[in-house]
Design an enzyme around this catalytic site. Structure first.
Site, mmCIF file in Angstrom:
data_model
loop_
_atom_site.group_PDB
_atom_site.id
_atom_site.type_symbol
_atom_site.label_atom_id
_atom_site.label_comp_id
_atom_site.label_asym_id
_atom_site.label_seq_id
_atom_site.Cartn_x
_atom_site.Cartn_y
_atom_site.Cartn_z
ATOM 1 N N GLN A 140 0.885 -1.209 0.000
ATOM 2 C CA GLN A 140 0.372 -0.147 -0.190
ATOM 3 C C GLN A 140 1.166 1.364 -0.106
ATOM 4 O OE1 GLN A 140 -2.664 -1.494 3.310
ATOM 5 N NE2 GLN A 140 -3.963 -0.191 2.386
ATOM 6 N N CYS A 159 -10.506 0.037 3.672
ATOM 7 C CA CYS A 159 -9.422 0.001 2.772
ATOM 8 C C CYS A 159 -9.026 1.292 2.553
ATOM 9 C CB CYS A 159 -9.213 -0.986 1.379
ATOM 10 S SG CYS A 159 -6.987 -1.282 1.186
ATOM 11 N N HIS A 214 -7.336 -8.676 6.370
ATOM 12 C CA HIS A 214 -7.096 -8.063 5.300
ATOM 13 C C HIS A 214 -6.417 -7.910 5.291
ATOM 14 C CE1 HIS A 214 -8.921 -4.029 3.975
ATOM 15 N NE2 HIS A 214 -7.467 -3.911 4.132
ATOM 16 N N GLU A 215 -5.453 -7.652 5.672
ATOM 17 C CA GLU A 215 -3.708 -7.887 5.699
ATOM 18 C C GLU A 215 -2.840 -8.560 4.885
ATOM 19 O OE1 GLU A 215 -2.925 -4.069 5.469
ATOM 20 O OE2 GLU A 215 -4.691 -3.923 7.128
ATOM 21 N N HIS A 273 -3.954 -8.829 1.547
ATOM 22 C CA HIS A 273 -3.042 -7.401 0.311
ATOM 23 C C HIS A 273 -1.946 -7.936 0.564
ATOM 24 C CE1 HIS A 273 -4.806 -3.709 0.815
ATOM 25 N NE2 HIS A 273 -5.084 -3.917 1.948
HETATM 26 ZN ZN LIG Z 1 -6.606 -2.264 3.156
#
Ligand SMILES: [Zn+2]
Length: 171
Positions: free
Chosen positions: A51, A93, A135-136, A139
């Site tokens: 990210q 997000c 969630h992480e 990613h």
């Molecule tokens: Zn995210």
């Protein structure tokens, strides 16, 4: 240093990140500090390295949002090893700002990861922390939360993002 957050549409968000093999270096310590700083600046409770444009398997989480130092978690090469129960709740997000959707997730989740020294550990989280683990970790495998919603809703978000990008409002 605060990194800008990479937005949905950038390919770095949709490919598997590289496994970390070298630990405890000064550069890595500095990078973790920067990740927390970037996450707090963006008001997130979790941030994955892709990210901020770094395709490596590193994630930071703090569900207290900087209020409780004990809640700071750093995950290198995390893997989800157990998921129990379910929860349905709103998820967003930092890379898809302005959108939130109901997402069904496991309620109690155990992650196996390495710490900054390379030692393997396991941690179980519930509710928001469980959601953050999922969630992480997603990613780091190039998966976004919108892969867990209906194709219809996902396409709607894609279309809106394309429109924003065209207008120059998605950078
Ligand atoms: Zn995210």
């Amino acid at each position: 240093m605060i990194y800008p957050i990479v937005k949905f549409g950038d390919p770095v968000l949709e490919r598997e990140a590289e496994t970390i093999t070298e630990f405890d270096t000064p550069d890595l310590h500095k990078f973790i500090e920067d990740m927390f700083e970037s996450m707090y600046a963006a008001k997130g409770v979790g941030l994955a390295a892709p990210q901020i444009g770094v395709s490596r398997k590193i994630a930071v989480i703090d569900t207290s949002n900087g209020q409780n130092p004990d809640d700071k978690l750093v995950l290198f090469n995390p893997q989800i090893i157990q998921t129990d129960g379910k929860q349905v709740g709103e998820e967003g997000c930092l890379s898809i700002p302005g959108f939130r959707e109901q997402v069904r997730r496991g309620r109690v989740v155990t992650v196996r990861a390495q710490d900054i020294k390379g030692n393997t550990f396991e941690k179980t989280g519930e509710d928001l922390l469980a959601r953050a683990f999922l969630h992480e970790t997603d990613h780091l495998y190039g998966k976004l939360y919108i892969s867990h919603i209906s194709a219809l809703k996902r396409d709607l978000i894609r279309r809106k993002v394309r429109k924003l990008a065209k207008a120059g409002d998605w950078v």
